[in-house]
Design an enzyme around this catalytic site. Structure first.
Site, PDB file in Angstrom:
ATOM      1  CB  CYS A  73      -0.901  -0.014   1.233  1.00  0.00           C
ATOM      2  SG  CYS A  73      -1.852   1.495   1.484  1.00  0.00           S
ATOM      3  CB  CYS A 183      -2.864   3.622  -5.731  1.00  0.00           C
ATOM      4  SG  CYS A 183      -4.076   2.777  -4.680  1.00  0.00           S
TER       5      CYS A 183
END
EC number: 5.1.1.3
Length: 274
Positions: A73, A183
């Site tokens: 992440c 992302c």
């Protein structure tokens, strides 16, 4: 079950990273932890994010005896990584946006970073650009809605292409030749992104680089020896063990199906007080 590789994300984005790691270590055991009760991470205060992630990950490391943690992440990597490393004795790998290879690949020297608003604004991101892309014009695009669209695609199989085109209109207008997917959720909708942006834009993510780093660290820690033994056993006995853990009260049938299709034999909710 041997000591697993623990991959951690706020949602399903880390599955794209897990897939890359499995290409290098196909017979290893894996735990996938997604903190979907607090998704999206980019909207949480930093101290709240740090406290919750440290408690959640450290508890699961103790439970599973994981040998390495992969923070799949971008937001958590820029905020939580130091605290995790301070609280764990095993290697912890984070995600770095692929700014450097994007700058090297670009012919027009016009590149972009598509990420959450939190990743776009952080000083660390701007340091990467200054260090590795100072010869490029770099456009930054922050969009949390794409994270939820990726989650929705996995849950329902549906994607609002008209809305996606609206969100990507500034990216199209920037006339880039390379776009960094900053992302880990975004590779899950890479086909849709490519459809809107066109073949003239190369999409780059960090999955392969993370997998390479995991192999390097396991080798340095002499854990790759254990992996070779496990590999030999698995080739004889069959599939590796895959466990998924989530934090929300419930998950959709579509997500459950996706996890099963990915090879997870256990899908379990764990509770967190943060």
């Amino acid at each position: 079950m041997s000591r697993p590789i623990l991959v951690f994300d706020s949602g399903i984005g880390g599955l794209s990273v897990l897939a890359e790691i499995r290409k290098s270590l196909p017979h290893s055991d894996y735990c996938y932890l997604f903190d979907n009760a607090r998704l999206p991470y980019g909207e949480l205060e930093e101290q709240v994010l740090i406290a919750g992630c440290v408690a959640l990950v450290c508890d699961l490391v103790a439970r599973t005896n994981a040998m390495i943690v992969v923070v799949a992440c971008n937001t958590a990597s820029t905020v939580v990584l130091p605290a995790l490393r301070a609280n764990l004795s095993i290697p912890v790998v984070g995600v770095v946006p692929a700014i450097k290879p994007a700058a090297q690949m670009s012919k027009s020297k016009r590149i972009g970073l598509l990420a959450t608003p939190g990743t776009v604004k952080r000083h660390y991101t701007h340091e990467l650009i200054s260090q590795f892309a100072d010869d490029c014009h770099v456009e930054l695009f922050g969009c949390s809605e794409l994270v939820m669209m990726a989650e929705q695609k996995i849950a329902t199989g549906e994607m609002d292409m008209h809305r996606l085109a609206d969100l990507l209109a500034p990216v199209v207008a920037a006339q880039l030749d390379v776009l960094v997917l900053g992302c880990t959720h975004f590779p899950m909708i890479q086909a849709e992104l490519q459809q809107v942006l066109g073949a003239g834009v190369t999409l780059m993510d960090s999955g392969a680089a993370i997998a390479k780093r995991v192999v390097t660290l396991l080798t340095q820690q002499n854990l790759i020896v254990e992996q070779r033994r496990v590999t030999n056993e698995r080739e004889a006995l069959g599939q590796s063990v895959m466990q998924a853990f989530y934090t929300k009260a419930e998950i959709s049938e579509g997500l459950t199906t996706t996890l099963i299709d990915c090879g997870f034999s256990t899908i379990e909710r764990i509770t967190t007080t943060n």
